[in-house]
Design a protein around this motif. Structure first.
Motif, PDB file in Angstrom:
ATOM      1  N   TYR A  39       0.867  -1.181   0.000  1.00  0.00           N
ATOM      2  CA  TYR A  39       0.000   0.000   0.000  1.00  0.00           C
ATOM      3  C   TYR A  39       0.900   1.226   0.000  1.00  0.00           C
ATOM      4  O   TYR A  39       1.720   1.401   0.888  1.00  0.00           O
ATOM      5  N   THR A  53       1.506   4.354   0.986  1.00  0.00           N
ATOM      6  CA  THR A  53       1.060   5.315   1.984  1.00  0.00           C
ATOM      7  C   THR A  53       2.198   5.620   2.943  1.00  0.00           C
ATOM      8  O   THR A  53       3.086   4.799   3.142  1.00  0.00           O
ATOM      9  N   PRO A  60      -3.813   7.106   0.508  1.00  0.00           N
ATOM     10  CA  PRO A  60      -2.920   6.647  -0.554  1.00  0.00           C
ATOM     11  C   PRO A  60      -2.118   7.782  -1.174  1.00  0.00           C
ATOM     12  O   PRO A  60      -2.540   8.925  -1.186  1.00  0.00           O
ATOM     13  N   THR A  92       0.234   8.708  -4.861  1.00  0.00           N
ATOM     14  CA  THR A  92       0.153   8.445  -6.293  1.00  0.00           C
ATOM     15  C   THR A  92       1.004   7.243  -6.687  1.00  0.00           C
ATOM     16  O   THR A  92       2.221   7.243  -6.501  1.00  0.00           O
ATOM     17  N   LYS A 151      -3.287   5.623  -5.521  1.00  0.00           N
ATOM     18  CA  LYS A 151      -4.279   6.402  -6.269  1.00  0.00           C
ATOM     19  C   LYS A 151      -3.659   6.804  -7.590  1.00  0.00           C
ATOM     20  O   LYS A 151      -2.441   6.864  -7.728  1.00  0.00           O
ATOM     21  N   GLY A 152      -4.507   7.048  -8.577  1.00  0.00           N
ATOM     22  CA  GLY A 152      -4.033   7.468  -9.891  1.00  0.00           C
ATOM     23  C   GLY A 152      -3.674   6.309 -10.792  1.00  0.00           C
ATOM     24  O   GLY A 152      -3.642   5.153 -10.380  1.00  0.00           O
ATOM     25  N   GLY A 175      -7.164   0.694  -6.140  1.00  0.00           N
ATOM     26  CA  GLY A 175      -7.270   2.107  -5.832  1.00  0.00           C
ATOM     27  C   GLY A 175      -7.909   2.288  -4.471  1.00  0.00           C
ATOM     28  O   GLY A 175      -8.898   1.628  -4.143  1.00  0.00           O
ATOM     29  N   VAL A 218      -9.304   5.418  -1.723  1.00  0.00           N
ATOM     30  CA  VAL A 218      -9.898   6.739  -1.865  1.00  0.00           C
ATOM     31  C   VAL A 218      -8.947   7.813  -1.336  1.00  0.00           C
ATOM     32  O   VAL A 218      -8.629   7.839  -0.148  1.00  0.00           O
ATOM     33  N   GLY A 219      -8.495   8.679  -2.239  1.00  0.00           N
ATOM     34  CA  GLY A 219      -7.647   9.799  -1.841  1.00  0.00           C
ATOM     35  C   GLY A 219      -8.443  10.805  -1.023  1.00  0.00           C
ATOM     36  O   GLY A 219      -9.637  11.002  -1.255  1.00  0.00           O
ATOM     37  N   ALA A 270     -11.381  -0.932  -1.108  1.00  0.00           N
ATOM     38  CA  ALA A 270     -10.615  -0.517  -2.291  1.00  0.00           C
ATOM     39  C   ALA A 270     -11.389  -0.957  -3.525  1.00  0.00           C
ATOM     40  O   ALA A 270     -12.438  -1.592  -3.430  1.00  0.00           O
ATOM     41  N   VAL A 274      -8.361  -1.264  -9.995  1.00  0.00           N
ATOM     42  CA  VAL A 274      -8.178  -0.315 -11.099  1.00  0.00           C
ATOM     43  C   VAL A 274      -7.612  -1.036 -12.317  1.00  0.00           C
ATOM     44  O   VAL A 274      -8.135  -0.918 -13.410  1.00  0.00           O
ATOM     45  N   TYR A 288      -9.935   3.351 -15.242  1.00  0.00           N
ATOM     46  CA  TYR A 288      -9.966   4.756 -15.658  1.00  0.00           C
ATOM     47  C   TYR A 288     -10.277   4.881 -17.142  1.00  0.00           C
ATOM     48  O   TYR A 288     -11.085   5.713 -17.551  1.00  0.00           O
TER      49      TYR A 288
END
Length: 189
Positions: free
Chosen positions: A67, A69, A85, A87, A109-110, A129, A131-132, A168, A171, A180
């Motif tokens: 993760y 973070t 999170p 990027t 994220k991203g 992913g 959540v930012g 989560a 993605v 995305y």
């Protein structure tokens, strides 16, 4: 191990196998219970020379999820501080090598690079992913935490977090799908 709960959300329990990862599809909502390892830019930079010299990493990545973070310090009575999170693309240059060593998932994220997405297919991995902007909320799902390596990095030290029902979404799956891109196509005019 992966199972499907009564509400349709996939329950993910690391350590993950190839078959577990193959059952994940982009867009799947998941809850992770078990161990997540934390690692950001500075920790990944320390992994690189070890990987280049075929030396062991500070923890066995096989079947695990990292993760992205850097948790903030815990307030009194809390296990951990905010655990949002960062990027994921900032770790793109390290990710294919980690996947080749058996890493099965990353969470951030991203979007990710094409090189990472190809490595997810080749080595059977998934990118989740988180959540930012919801780091304080996400801290509720962390039940225990300990530093595994690189304590001198402060918030960027590698931690072993025990989580329960950590939310989560998939993605990128190992089939080449990207949530995305799918979303942009769905809502394009």
């Amino acid at each position: 191990m992966i199972s499907i709960a009564a509400d349709g959300i996939k329950e993910v329990i690391p350590s993950l196998s190839d078959a577990d990862v193959e059952s994940l599809k982009s867009g799947d909502r998941v809850r992770i219970t078990g161990v997540l390892y934390t690692g950001r830019d500075a920790a990944h930079a320390r992994f690189l020379p070890l990987m280049n010299e075929d030396k062991p990493l500070p923890f066995d990545v096989r079947g695990q999820i990292i993760y992205y973070t850097g948790p903030s310090p815990a307030r009194p009575g809390m296990v951990i501080g905010s655990v949002g999170p960062t990027t994921g693309s900032r770790m793109d240059s390290y990710t294919p090598k980690l996947l080749a060593l058996g890493l099965k998932g990353m969470m951030g994220k991203g979007s990710r690079s094409m090189e990472v997405r190809e490595a997810l297919k080749k080595y059977k991995g998934a990118y989740f992913g988180a959540v930012g902007g919801a780091g304080a909320f996400l801290s509720r799902y962390v039940k225990k935490v300990e530093i595994v390596a690189y304590e001198d990095l402060g918030t960027e030290a590698i931690r072993r977090m025990e989580v329960e029902g950590f939310p989560a979404i998939v993605v990128n799956d190992c089939h080449g799908n990207d949530l995305y891109e799918e979303g942009m196509k769905q809502y394009a005019r």
